[in-house]
Design a protein around this motif. Structure first.
Motif, short mmCIF file in Angstrom:
data_model
loop_
_atom_site.label_atom_id
_atom_site.label_comp_id
_atom_site.label_asym_id
_atom_site.label_seq_id
_atom_site.Cartn_x
_atom_site.Cartn_y
_atom_site.Cartn_z
N GLN A 75 9.75 6.18 -8.28
CA GLN A 75 9.69 7.66 -8.35
C GLN A 75 11.00 8.20 -8.95
N GLN A 86 13.48 9.93 1.00
CA GLN A 86 14.06 9.26 -0.18
C GLN A 86 12.95 8.84 -1.12
N THR A 96 -2.78 3.25 0.28
CA THR A 96 -1.49 3.94 0.03
C THR A 96 -1.70 4.94 -1.10
N THR A 127 3.85 0.88 -8.93
CA THR A 127 4.30 0.34 -7.64
C THR A 127 3.68 -1.02 -7.38
N GLN A 170 15.53 -2.69 -9.25
CA GLN A 170 15.02 -3.46 -8.11
C GLN A 170 15.37 -4.95 -8.28
N LEU A 181 4.79 6.98 -0.85
CA LEU A 181 5.84 6.24 -1.55
C LEU A 181 7.25 6.57 -1.05
N ALA A 182 7.54 7.84 -0.87
CA ALA A 182 8.88 8.22 -0.41
C ALA A 182 9.02 7.84 1.06
N GLN A 183 10.19 7.39 1.44
CA GLN A 183 10.44 7.01 2.83
C GLN A 183 11.63 7.79 3.35
N SER A 229 11.00 6.67 -3.80
CA SER A 229 11.03 5.22 -4.05
C SER A 229 11.76 4.97 -5.37
N THR A 230 12.11 3.73 -5.61
CA THR A 230 12.86 3.39 -6.83
C THR A 230 12.11 3.85 -8.07
N ASN A 240 5.71 -4.52 -7.06
CA ASN A 240 5.61 -5.31 -5.83
C ASN A 240 5.39 -6.79 -6.15
#
Ligand code: FES
Ligand code: FES
Length: 219
Positions: free
Chosen positions: A150, A145, A135, A173, A215, A140-142, A147-148, A177
Protein backbone atom coordinates in the motif's frame (compact mmCIF):
# COMPACT_ATOMS: atom_id res chain seq x y z
CA UNK A 1 -50.21 19.79 -42.54
CA UNK A 2 -50.70 23.10 -40.74
CA UNK A 3 -54.31 22.12 -39.87
CA UNK A 4 -53.32 19.18 -37.69
CA UNK A 5 -51.34 21.47 -35.35
CA UNK A 6 -54.12 23.97 -34.75
CA UNK A 7 -56.18 23.63 -31.52
CA UNK A 8 -59.64 22.18 -31.90
CA UNK A 9 -61.72 25.37 -32.15
CA UNK A 10 -64.82 23.80 -30.53
CA UNK A 11 -63.27 22.02 -27.59
CA UNK A 12 -60.14 24.11 -27.11
CA UNK A 13 -58.21 20.80 -26.79
CA UNK A 14 -54.80 20.39 -28.45
CA UNK A 15 -54.83 18.44 -31.69
CA UNK A 16 -54.27 14.69 -31.50
CA UNK A 17 -50.61 13.69 -31.71
CA UNK A 18 -49.36 11.11 -34.21
CA UNK A 19 -49.19 7.55 -32.85
CA UNK A 20 -46.25 6.54 -35.00
CA UNK A 21 -43.36 6.25 -32.46
CA UNK A 22 -40.94 7.46 -35.12
CA UNK A 23 -42.80 10.75 -35.11
CA UNK A 24 -42.63 11.16 -31.35
CA UNK A 25 -41.61 14.72 -30.59
CA UNK A 26 -39.39 15.94 -27.76
CA UNK A 27 -42.53 17.33 -26.14
CA UNK A 28 -44.21 13.89 -26.29
CA UNK A 29 -41.18 12.40 -24.63
CA UNK A 30 -41.11 15.00 -21.86
CA UNK A 31 -44.82 14.54 -21.22
CA UNK A 32 -44.24 10.79 -20.93
CA UNK A 33 -41.36 11.39 -18.54
CA UNK A 34 -43.66 13.65 -16.52
CA UNK A 35 -46.05 10.75 -16.02
CA UNK A 36 -43.21 8.66 -14.64
CA UNK A 37 -42.28 11.46 -12.26
CA UNK A 38 -45.87 11.66 -11.02
CA UNK A 39 -45.88 7.92 -10.29
CA UNK A 40 -42.55 8.26 -8.43
CA UNK A 41 -43.80 11.15 -6.29
CA UNK A 42 -47.02 9.23 -5.55
CA UNK A 43 -45.05 6.50 -3.76
CA UNK A 44 -44.40 8.53 -0.58
CA UNK A 45 -48.07 9.58 -0.58
CA UNK A 46 -48.91 5.91 -0.23
CA UNK A 47 -46.83 5.84 2.95
CA UNK A 48 -43.83 3.95 1.59
CA UNK A 49 -40.45 5.16 0.45
CA UNK A 50 -39.35 4.53 -3.12
CA UNK A 51 -36.58 2.26 -1.78
CA UNK A 52 -39.08 0.19 0.19
CA UNK A 53 -41.38 -0.01 -2.81
CA UNK A 54 -38.50 -1.37 -4.86
CA UNK A 55 -37.58 -3.80 -2.10
CA UNK A 56 -41.16 -5.01 -1.86
CA UNK A 57 -41.03 -5.80 -5.57
CA UNK A 58 -37.68 -7.60 -5.28
CA UNK A 59 -38.01 -11.36 -5.27
CA UNK A 60 -35.95 -12.90 -2.49
CA UNK A 61 -34.79 -16.44 -3.03
CA UNK A 62 -33.80 -19.33 -0.79
CA UNK A 63 -31.15 -18.66 1.84
CA UNK A 64 -28.29 -20.68 3.30
CA UNK A 65 -26.43 -20.10 6.57
CA UNK A 66 -22.69 -19.81 6.11
CA UNK A 67 -19.71 -19.01 8.30
CA UNK A 68 -16.69 -17.19 7.04
CA UNK A 69 -13.80 -15.14 8.35
CA UNK A 70 -13.25 -11.73 6.81
CA UNK A 71 -10.11 -9.81 7.73
CA UNK A 72 -9.76 -11.94 10.85
CA UNK A 73 -13.35 -11.47 12.03
CA UNK A 74 -15.74 -14.45 12.09
CA UNK A 75 -19.18 -13.97 10.62
CA UNK A 76 -22.25 -16.18 10.57
CA UNK A 77 -24.60 -14.96 7.84
CA UNK A 78 -27.79 -16.06 6.10
CA UNK A 79 -27.07 -15.48 2.44
CA UNK A 80 -29.41 -15.66 -0.49
CA UNK A 81 -28.24 -18.40 -2.81
CA UNK A 82 -28.02 -15.94 -5.71
CA UNK A 83 -25.72 -13.46 -3.92
CA UNK A 84 -22.14 -13.16 -5.08
CA UNK A 85 -19.28 -12.78 -2.64
CA UNK A 86 -18.82 -9.13 -3.58
CA UNK A 87 -22.50 -8.45 -2.82
CA UNK A 88 -22.08 -10.12 0.56
CA UNK A 89 -18.99 -8.04 1.31
CA UNK A 90 -20.33 -4.70 0.13
CA UNK A 91 -24.05 -4.88 0.86
CA UNK A 92 -24.17 -7.02 4.01
CA UNK A 93 -20.79 -6.55 5.70
CA UNK A 94 -20.37 -2.92 4.60
CA UNK A 95 -16.88 -3.55 3.22
CA UNK A 96 -17.14 -1.26 0.23
CA UNK A 97 -13.39 -1.10 -0.47
CA UNK A 98 -13.87 -3.99 -2.89
CA UNK A 99 -15.15 -2.52 -6.15
CA UNK A 100 -17.46 -3.82 -8.86
CA UNK A 101 -16.27 -2.94 -12.36
CA UNK A 102 -17.53 -5.33 -15.02
CA UNK A 103 -19.39 -7.73 -12.66
CA UNK A 104 -18.56 -10.60 -15.01
CA UNK A 105 -15.02 -11.78 -14.33
CA UNK A 106 -13.12 -9.56 -16.74
CA UNK A 107 -11.61 -6.54 -14.98
CA UNK A 108 -10.29 -7.68 -11.59
CA UNK A 109 -11.64 -4.66 -9.68
CA UNK A 110 -13.40 -7.02 -7.27
CA UNK A 111 -10.32 -9.14 -6.43
CA UNK A 112 -10.08 -10.40 -2.84
CA UNK A 113 -8.02 -13.17 -1.28
CA UNK A 114 -9.79 -16.43 -0.57
CA UNK A 115 -7.61 -18.65 1.63
CA UNK A 116 -4.68 -16.58 0.35
CA UNK A 117 -5.48 -16.91 -3.36
CA UNK A 118 -6.75 -13.98 -5.43
CA UNK A 119 -10.29 -14.53 -6.73
CA UNK A 120 -12.82 -12.38 -8.55
CA UNK A 121 -15.45 -11.89 -5.88
CA UNK A 122 -18.07 -11.04 -8.53
CA UNK A 123 -17.66 -14.56 -9.87
CA UNK A 124 -17.91 -16.47 -6.57
CA UNK A 125 -21.28 -17.22 -5.05
CA UNK A 126 -21.46 -16.33 -1.38
CA UNK A 127 -22.58 -19.89 -0.53
CA UNK A 128 -19.31 -21.20 -1.99
CA UNK A 129 -17.20 -19.34 0.59
CA UNK A 130 -18.65 -21.20 3.57
CA UNK A 131 -15.70 -21.88 5.91
CA UNK A 132 -13.29 -19.71 3.91
CA UNK A 133 -10.91 -17.00 5.04
CA UNK A 134 -11.38 -13.84 3.03
CA UNK A 135 -9.07 -10.85 2.99
CA UNK A 136 -10.23 -7.58 1.49
CA UNK A 137 -8.38 -4.32 0.99
CA UNK A 138 -9.66 -3.19 4.41
CA UNK A 139 -7.62 -5.99 5.98
CA UNK A 140 -4.23 -4.89 4.60
CA UNK A 141 -3.35 -2.04 6.97
CA UNK A 142 -2.45 -3.13 10.49
CA UNK A 143 -2.78 -0.86 13.53
CA UNK A 144 -3.18 2.16 11.28
CA UNK A 145 -0.01 1.32 9.31
CA UNK A 146 -0.32 0.81 5.56
CA UNK A 147 1.09 -2.49 4.33
CA UNK A 148 4.37 -2.35 2.42
CA UNK A 149 2.62 -2.61 -0.92
CA UNK A 150 0.00 0.00 0.00
CA UNK A 151 2.79 2.42 0.96
CA UNK A 152 4.63 1.61 -2.27
CA UNK A 153 1.48 2.49 -4.26
CA UNK A 154 1.36 5.85 -2.48
CA UNK A 155 5.08 6.49 -3.07
CA UNK A 156 4.96 5.49 -6.75
CA UNK A 157 1.65 7.12 -7.73
CA UNK A 158 0.06 3.69 -8.21
CA UNK A 159 -3.53 5.01 -8.09
CA UNK A 160 -4.86 7.53 -10.59
CA UNK A 161 -8.66 7.43 -10.30
CA UNK A 162 -8.08 4.60 -7.81
CA UNK A 163 -10.99 2.41 -8.88
CA UNK A 164 -8.82 -0.57 -9.80
CA UNK A 165 -6.43 -0.05 -6.87
CA UNK A 166 -8.06 -2.36 -4.28
CA UNK A 167 -8.02 -5.25 -6.73
CA UNK A 168 -4.44 -4.49 -7.82
CA UNK A 169 -3.35 -4.39 -4.17
CA UNK A 170 -4.93 -7.75 -3.39
CA UNK A 171 -3.29 -9.51 -6.35
CA UNK A 172 0.03 -7.84 -5.55
CA UNK A 173 -0.27 -8.91 -1.90
CA UNK A 174 -0.76 -12.54 -2.92
CA UNK A 175 2.27 -12.32 -5.23
CA UNK A 176 4.47 -10.76 -2.53
CA UNK A 177 3.36 -13.41 -0.03
CA UNK A 178 4.77 -16.08 -2.33
CA UNK A 179 7.66 -14.24 -4.04
CA UNK A 180 9.62 -11.94 -1.79
CA UNK A 181 11.19 -9.76 -4.45
CA UNK A 182 9.47 -10.32 -7.82
CA UNK A 183 10.93 -9.01 -11.08
CA UNK A 184 8.92 -6.58 -13.20
CA UNK A 185 8.07 -9.44 -15.58
CA UNK A 186 6.77 -11.52 -12.67
CA UNK A 187 4.67 -8.57 -11.50
CA UNK A 188 3.25 -8.00 -14.99
CA UNK A 189 2.40 -11.66 -15.29
CA UNK A 190 0.69 -11.77 -11.85
CA UNK A 191 -1.34 -8.62 -12.51
CA UNK A 192 -2.50 -9.65 -15.97
CA UNK A 193 -6.07 -10.12 -14.72
CA UNK A 194 -6.32 -6.66 -13.17
CA UNK A 195 -7.21 -4.00 -15.73
CA UNK A 196 -6.63 -0.29 -15.23
CA UNK A 197 -8.85 2.02 -17.26
CA UNK A 198 -6.44 4.88 -16.47
CA UNK A 199 -3.69 2.77 -18.02
CA UNK A 200 -1.37 3.45 -15.10
CA UNK A 201 0.37 0.12 -15.55
CA UNK A 202 3.98 1.32 -15.44
CA UNK A 203 3.50 3.02 -12.07
CA UNK A 204 1.63 0.01 -10.67
CA UNK A 205 4.41 -2.39 -11.73
CA UNK A 206 7.06 -0.05 -10.29
CA UNK A 207 5.13 0.11 -7.01
CA UNK A 208 4.95 -3.67 -6.66
CA UNK A 209 8.61 -4.16 -7.62
CA UNK A 210 9.60 -1.51 -5.09
CA UNK A 211 7.45 -3.16 -2.38
CA UNK A 212 9.19 -6.45 -3.14
CA UNK A 213 12.63 -4.83 -2.88
CA UNK A 214 11.72 -3.37 0.52
CA UNK A 215 10.26 -6.61 1.74
CA UNK A 216 13.17 -8.64 0.28
CA UNK A 217 15.66 -6.32 1.97
CA UNK A 218 13.85 -6.70 5.28
CA UNK A 219 14.06 -10.51 5.15
S1 FES B 1 -16.03 -6.75 -11.21
FE1 FES B 1 -15.31 -8.75 -10.93
S2 FES B 1 -13.92 -9.07 -12.54
FE2 FES B 1 -14.76 -7.11 -12.96
S1 FES C 1 -6.20 3.99 -11.50
FE1 FES C 1 -8.05 4.39 -12.59
S2 FES C 1 -8.68 2.44 -13.25
FE2 FES C 1 -6.71 2.11 -12.48
Amino acid sequence: MGDTKKPDKDSGNPPPRPLNPKQQSRRDFLEGAGTTAVVATAVPVLGISAANAQQANAVSGPTTSIRLTVNGVSHSVDVEDRWTLVELLRDQLDLTGTKIGCDRGECGACTVLMNGTPVYSCSQLAVWVDGAEITTVEGLAQNGQLSTVQQAFVDNNGPQCGFCTPGQLMTATALLNNTRSPSSDEVRSALVGNLCRCSNYNAIVEAVVSAGEKQGGAA
